[in-house]
Design an enzyme around this catalytic site. Structure first.
Site, mmCIF file in Angstrom:
data_model
loop_
_atom_site.group_PDB
_atom_site.id
_atom_site.type_symbol
_atom_site.label_atom_id
_atom_site.label_comp_id
_atom_site.label_asym_id
_atom_site.label_seq_id
_atom_site.Cartn_x
_atom_site.Cartn_y
_atom_site.Cartn_z
ATOM 1 C CB SER A 1 -8.090 5.884 7.707
ATOM 2 O OG SER A 1 -8.501 5.918 6.377
ATOM 3 C CE LYS B 1 -8.895 2.780 3.744
ATOM 4 N NZ LYS B 1 -9.035 4.155 3.277
ATOM 5 C CG ASP C 1 -11.604 4.382 6.311
ATOM 6 O OD1 ASP C 1 -11.079 5.239 7.040
ATOM 7 O OD2 ASP C 1 -11.408 4.328 5.091
ATOM 8 N NE ARG D 1 -9.547 11.243 9.342
ATOM 9 C CZ ARG D 1 -8.713 10.467 8.646
ATOM 10 N NH1 ARG D 1 -9.111 9.304 8.177
ATOM 11 N NH2 ARG D 1 -7.477 10.843 8.436
ATOM 12 C CG HIS E 1 -1.770 1.198 1.354
ATOM 13 N ND1 HIS E 1 -2.985 1.270 0.702
ATOM 14 C CD2 HIS E 1 -1.613 2.383 1.983
ATOM 15 C CE1 HIS E 1 -3.542 2.451 0.952
ATOM 16 N NE2 HIS E 1 -2.722 3.148 1.711
HETATM 17 N N1 URA Z 1 -5.575 7.304 2.940
HETATM 18 C C1 URA Z 1 -6.559 6.717 3.652
HETATM 19 O O1 URA Z 1 -7.085 5.685 3.252
HETATM 20 N N2 URA Z 1 -6.950 7.301 4.790
HETATM 21 C C2 URA Z 1 -6.408 8.418 5.292
HETATM 22 O O2 URA Z 1 -6.790 8.885 6.348
HETATM 23 C C3 URA Z 1 -5.375 9.035 4.546
HETATM 24 C C4 URA Z 1 -4.979 8.443 3.370
#
Ligand code: URA
Length: 441
Positions: free
Chosen positions: A183, A187, A161, A168, A82
């Site tokens: 966050s 995932k 999220d 946010r 990621h």
């Molecule tokens: N990418 C994400 O998935 N979440 C965040 O808070 C920032 C970048």
């Protein structure tokens, strides 16, 4: 339990218990806790922070708010990678097939572009016919047969999220290490892979502008992964300059294919090999990182990674001939050169602004509903540190209309600074973070 008491506790800087965090995530996901209370908690977390245990509890609770992918029916060690987001970051298109060629199973969900940063799913969809939506059965079948399958994130993945991120975004609470770490990792954990490699970007085109913050974010994410029982590591890499020489979906697919064919820019190649080597090492495909690097180099050189890429594209409905025939990828109708205003050296690239230019050109979305122009984007003729002569092209912009091309060119020109001296050379790799600690590179 009452949300009011949880808010007061965090306002005072006290640590929330796992039960309190679960109460919040469950209630908020179900729509029982209103946005105004959730916003207040997010702001309290932004200001007061969270300790490692709280951050891990928040992440696990968010991961379990929806479907947890079960990859156990796919044989082999599953590896995920990621990036925290960047401009011109097309490494997944190379690293996925390359790690697969090294023996790692890459059964991966990726995202779309976010703000000025690009997304793997948009890039893959620029390949004619490519489908990023596969049934769970077909996803598992491709991952098993080819070793790599990349699909879009299911709406059922970490729904907490999705709701929290939207809040946010409009309450100035994105910039918080526990909130960003939870966050991203919610995932990743829900994605189901055994090993998770994080490429944490640092510099003018990254979420985290300083090395210090990037290291803190990486440490927070590695600690969450370890607490959740997943093998997790992070590399801190440079995003003070777009990666490679292209920004924009089809342009980036073309450049990724150049690397898979043994050509392409050195920074993109080096980062891709390093990421694939870490994945292979973490998955136990080589006894040391050194040997994993040699393995990844060999699989890139002997064409195995290219072959995996073509098989993945074919299995997902796309035209694999684009790898050797980039002219079959979408092309923009208009191109404009951005010329150097004076002699000197390219001494600074405002990477966020370059990303903004690519969005205006049509490579990203200005609103959630915007359609992408797959051929749009930027091709750099010069990179940081190159000498330039007045009137020489610094790069070209591509768009579907003259107006967009001109606006993109104007923004790009403003993002490029010509100085009288060459800039200091910046490294590509800054640090590696594992469960054992942080190593500055
Ligand atoms: N990418 C994400 O998935 N979440 C965040 O808070 C920032 C970048």
């Amino acid at each position: 339990m009452h949300m009011y008491d949880i808010l007061a506790k965090k306002r005072e800087g006290l640590a929330l218990s796992r039960e309190e965090i679960e109460f919040f995530i469950r209630g908020f996901t179900a729509g029982e806790i209103p946005d105004y209370q959730a916003s207040a908690l997010l702001m309290a977390i932004c200001i007061q922070g969270m300790d490692e245990r709280e951050t891990a509890d928040l992440t696990l609770s968010m991961a379990h708010s929806g479907e947890m992918a079960d990859l156990s029916q796919i044989p082999g060690i599953k590896g995920d990678k990621h990036s925290t987001g960047g401009v011109g970051d097309k490494t997944t298109l190379i690293v996925g097939p390359l790690a697969a060629a090294c023996g790692v199973v890459v059964a991966k969900m990726s995202g779309r572009g976010l703000g000025y940063t690009g997304g793997t799913i948009d890039k893959l969809e620029s390949i004619p016919g490519f489908s990023t939506q596969q049934s769970p059965q077909r996803f598992a079948q491709i991952a098993e047969e080819v070793g790599v399958c990349i699909v879009g994130q299911s709406g059922e993945l970490a729904p907490a999220d999705k709701k929290l991120y939207a809040l946010r975004d409009v309450t100035a609470t994105v910039e918080s290490i526990p909130l960003i770490a939870s966050s991203i990792m919610s995932k990743k954990l829900a994605g189901g892979s055994d090993c998770i490699l994080l490429d944490v970007k640092t510099g003018s085109g990254a979420f985290m502008k300083t090395l210090e913050e990037s290291v803190q974010l990486a440490q927070a994410m590695v600690s969450i992964g370890a607490r959740a029982g997943r093998k997790t590591a992070a590399l801190i890499t440079d995003m003070d300059h777009p990666l490679g020489r292209t920004v924009g979906n089809a342009l980036e697919v073309e450049e990724a294919c150049q690397v898979l064919c043994g050509e392409g820019p050195g920074d993109l190649r080096a980062l891709s090999v390093e990421l694939a080597a870490w994945m292979a090492w973490m998955a136990g495909k080589a006894p040391s990182l050194e040997e994993a690097r040699a393995l990844a180099e060999e699989k890139l050189r002997d064409g195995s990674a290219l072959e995996r890429f073509c098989r993945m594209v074919q299995a997902q409905g796309g035209d694999p001939s684009v790898a050797e025939h980039p002219e079959r990828l979408p092309r923009a109708a208009v191109s404009l050169a951005v010329l150097a205003p004076k002699d000197g050296w390219l001494c600074r690239v405002d990477t966020r602004e370059a990303g903004r230019a690519s969005v205006v050109l049509g490579a990203g979305r200005e609103t959630r509903e915007s359609a992408l122009d797959y051929g749009a984007g930027i091709r750099f003729a010069k990179v940081l540190g190159d000498p330039v002569r007045q009137g020489e092209p610094l790069g070209w912009v591509y768009a579907s209309t003259e107006g967009r091309a001109q606006e993109g060119a104007r923004l790009l020109a403003g993002a490029l600074e010509i100085g009288e001296r060459p800039p200091e050379k910046r490294p590509l790799f800054y640090a590696a973070i594992t469960e054992k600690g942080t190593q500055r590179l």
